[in-house]
Each structure stands twice: as structure tokens, then as C-alpha cells.
Design an enzyme around this catalytic site. Structure first.
Site, mmCIF file in Angstrom:
data_model
loop_
_atom_site.group_PDB
_atom_site.id
_atom_site.type_symbol
_atom_site.label_atom_id
_atom_site.label_comp_id
_atom_site.label_asym_id
_atom_site.label_seq_id
_atom_site.Cartn_x
_atom_site.Cartn_y
_atom_site.Cartn_z
ATOM 1 N N CYS A 110 0.864 -1.182 0.000
ATOM 2 C CA CYS A 110 0.000 0.000 0.000
ATOM 3 C C CYS A 110 0.899 1.229 0.000
ATOM 4 O O CYS A 110 1.575 1.511 0.999
ATOM 5 C CB CYS A 110 -0.928 0.026 1.214
ATOM 6 S SG CYS A 110 -1.913 1.559 1.297
ATOM 7 N N MET A 320 -4.497 5.199 -5.448
ATOM 8 C CA MET A 320 -3.646 4.361 -4.609
ATOM 9 C C MET A 320 -2.202 4.812 -4.796
ATOM 10 O O MET A 320 -1.777 5.119 -5.903
ATOM 11 C CB MET A 320 -3.781 2.894 -5.021
ATOM 12 C CG MET A 320 -5.218 2.374 -5.009
ATOM 13 S SD MET A 320 -6.163 2.804 -6.484
ATOM 14 C CE MET A 320 -5.547 1.576 -7.636
#
Length: 408
Positions: A110, A320
């Protein structure tokens, strides 16, 4: 008077944890040593613990009985420990917790939460105190365990503590905070090539969609890029335009699955359903004016291209962090669909074949973001030295999370 016998259930256990925002995501952060002993190793026990902690699987898709926020951006877990490598300060493991299914995806990183790793590591004694100045910036070298790569974070320090407040604004986050520059070193996922097929543009034959040009890139996170115009979009769409359209979501999942096959991430098309975190799928278009989800006007003249990306089956509210790395890498390489979109004046205008770019500003549903990458052609293969972006992070709550003791 009779009494009905009551079943005896295991009490809740309390696990030290910190709830943090990093970039446009938030998640629950743990020190590895604070987890129950059985969950300190990868496997079913750890996965069950994180699922129950988040409130998954939840057929209502709300995660009411857990820490999750019912979106891919808010159903995340991070496990940190002092690095076993002398070249790094901290080992960082990321788990994307599914909302309505009983699995945790460990296949990628992430990028947004990467910005919170340095601050957590400093505050929790995972960085050598001798390296932390009273005032200034400390460089935290992070080993990203999922993809076996280095991330370098520049964390501001004031009076010996992490500075969290500031005036850095990040589209997709309502309030300003301290800026944290993050560099993703050699960001090709794992040991794979930047372009797994060896091509800048491939042709995917997707049932129900047809033949579709795609750039399949393996930087930051494996990502499938397609042209917005080729699938009936213009690139200025917001979440509701995609997420409320069941047929559109099915189309994107089909594109993602066929991209996963072509990239060698799965051996059979059906396997993609159990690998939701990777690859990502995104669509690109030349710059245009639009209104962001906050109501702010984004001027096409201020951006280089438009990008919309899906995460865990839904259009992301912003971008993201790992996909932003993929955008930076693809934009830096002449001839990819991302580079061509940034170099075109209108859809389909690719006559000049793109141009070399060390940085781009792209428009996403919440606003815009500037990212940069250094790309070099080495012995016939593209190599990304590093990709850089600025994020912010903040502790939201710290203490313990409570999990029923019989749930893992």
C-alpha cells in the site's frame, strides 16, 4: 424456578495498536511483537485475527463490527518490526483485508500507508534513537516485505518527536498535515521485469469487450492501463459513474483478470478472483477540465493527463499510492499508454509517439497529484531507479483493539 444454562464464550483479547491515516488510506498498525504468539507467523491464524479485527467477512459490506471502514482504502492492516537487515530500519508487511470475503491479500504493497510507516516506526522505538535529531528530518529506510523492495521516507521531527501537523495539502484528504516525501526504490514488483510481456503496449482479447490495447506494467504494483476512450469513458468520471454500474464493474474485472493472465500473475483466469489486490486496473485520457468530488474545479491546463483506477473491484476515491508509482513509471517511458495520454492533445492523437517525462501531474477523482520517476533503458530492458511522491500521515487513535478470543 429453573435457570437456562448459558454457553461460555472466550473473552475478548486486547492487542496494542495504532489507527493511522497514511496518504488517502487509513489502517490499523501493529508491532509484530505485540500480536498473539500464534499470529506472529504468516498463516491462517494471523489472517483470521485480522479479518475479525476489521469486521470481515461482512455480507452487509459495512464492517460495523470491526475497525474497517467498508472501503478498500480503509480495510487495511500493517505489521511492523525492527528490520533484520542492517541496511534498513524497519520491516513493513501490508495486508489488504477483504470486506465481504474471508481472505487477506498479501500480494502487494500500500503506497499510501507507506507514508505512515516511518512515523509509526519512530514513535514505537523501531528506529535507532541516535538517528533521530531534536529538530530536522530523519531518513527512515523501510524494507517492504510483500514486494521485497526498499522505500525511503523523509520524516520531519520537531523537539524530538514526529511532526504530524502542517500546511501540506493532499487532494483526497480534507485537512492539511506535515509533508512526508516518499521514494520507492527500484519499484518493479518482486524480481519481475517492468514490462512482464516485454511490450510497451499489448492487445488483450476480453470477452464482451473485444480487442483492447493495454500497457501492462510492474512498478509499485502490477497495473493494467487502458485508454478511457477505448472502453467508452472520457477520464473525468467520479466514483458514482463507475461504482453504481454493475456492468461496468464486471467489465473492469474481466479486463483485470485477462491482464493478470497476460502478466503471469495467475495461471488460470478464475484465479484472479482470489487475487483482488493485484493487479490494479486503470484508464487514462488526455487532460480535460472537470469538477472533483470535493466540488473543486480541476483545470485541464494544470494537469498532464487524467487517470482513474480501481481497487478491490471499485473505483478509488483518489489514487492508490502504489498505482501512482505505476503511473510515474509508465509516464517516464516513451510509448506507453500513460505516456501517450500525457503527450496527446486529444484522444487518439499519438502521431508523435510520446515524449520523455521525469514527472507528471495527473487528475484523479479527488483532485490532482504530482509524481516523478527516473527511467533508464539498460541492456534492452527498462529500469526504474526510483519513483517519488509527497504524502502525509497522522495518528488517529492509539491504544488497544479488542478481538473475541475464539475468533482465530
Amino acid at each position: 424456578m429453573t435457570h437456562t444454562a448459558q454457553a461460555i464464550h472466550a473473552p475478548q483479547i486486547k492487542i496494542p495498536a495504532t489507527y493511522m491515516r497514511g496518504g488517502t488510506s487509513k489502517g490499523v498498525f501493529f508491532k509484530l511483537s505485540d500480536l498473539p504468539e500464534a499470529a506472529q507467523q504468516p498463516g491462517a491464524v494471523r489472517d483470521q485475527l485480522l479479518l475479525r479485527m476489521m469486521g470481515s467477512p461482512d455480507p452487509y459490506e459495512k464492517q460495523i463490527d470491526g475497525m474497517g471502514g467498508a472501503t478498500s482504502s480503509t480495510s487495511k492492516a500493517v505489521i511492523l518490526s525492527k528490520s533484520v537487515s542492517a541496511e534498513h530500519d524497519v520491516d513493513y508487511l501490508f495486508g489488504q483485508v477483504a470486506i465481504d470475503k474471508p481472505y487477506v491479500d498479501w500480494s502487494g504493497n500500500c503506497g499510501n500507508l507507506s507514508a505512515a510507516v516511518g512515523p509509526f516506526a519512530i514513535a514505537n522505538g523501531l528506529v535507532d534513537p541516535a538517528r533521530i535529531p531534536k529538530n530536522g528530518v530523519v531518513e527512515v529506510r523501510i524494507w517492504q516485505v510483500n514486494i521485497q523492495k526498499t522505500i525511503v521516507s523523509q520524516v520531519p521531527i520537531v523537539n524530538g518527536h514526529v511532526q504530524e501537523t502542517g500546511d501540506f495539502e493532499l487532494d483526497g484528504v480534507t485537512f492539511s498535515a506535515a509533508e512526508i516525501p516518499v521514494a520507492f526504490m527500484d519499484p518493479a514488483d518482486g524480481e519481475g521485469a517492468i514490462f512482464p510481456t516485454g511490450n510497451l503496449i499489448d492487445e488483450l482479447d476480453v470477452p464482451g469487450v473485444g480487442k483492447l490495447r493495454a500497457t501492462l506494467i510492474n512498478a509499485g504494483i502490477p497495473t493494467v492501463f487502458v485508454n478511457a476512450a477505448d472502453i467508452g469513458y472520457i477520464g473525468t468520471e467520479l466514483q458514482d459513474a463507475i461504482n453504481s454500474d454493475i456492468k461496468a464493474l464486471a467489465m473492469f474485472e474481466a479486463i483485470r483478470a485477462h491482464g493478470a493472465m497476460r502478466m503471469g500473475l495467475v495461471s488460470h483466469i478464475d484465479e484472479a478472483a482470489s487475487r483482488q489486490h493485484t493487479p490494479k486496473v486503470a484508464f487514462v485520457a488526455p487532460p480535460a477540465d472537470y469538477t472533483a468530488s470535493s466540488g473543486r474545479k480541476v483545470c485541464g491546463a494544470d494537469i498532464d493527463l487524467l487517470v482513474r483506477a480501481l481497487s478491490m473491484g471499485k473505483l478509488h476515491h483518489a489514487m492508490m499510492g502504489t498505482a501512482a508509482v505505476a503511473i510515474a513509471a509508465a509516464a517516464a517511458i516513451e510509448g506507453t499508454l500513460v505516456n501517450l495520454a500525457a503527450s496527446s492533445e486529444k484522444p487518439g492523437d499519438e502521431k508523435h509517439g510520446g515524449e520523455k517525462r521525469s514527472a507528471v501531474t495527473f487528475g484523479h477523482p479527488s483532485g490532482s497529484l504530482r509524481v516523478g520517476a527516473e527511467a533508464n533503458l539498460v541492456e534492452g530492458r527498462w529500469h526504474i531507479e526510483k519513483a517519488i511522491m509527497s504524502r502525509s500521515a497522522r495518528v488517529l487513535m492509539q491504544g488497544v483493539v479488542c478481538v473475541p478470543g475464539d475468533s482465530f
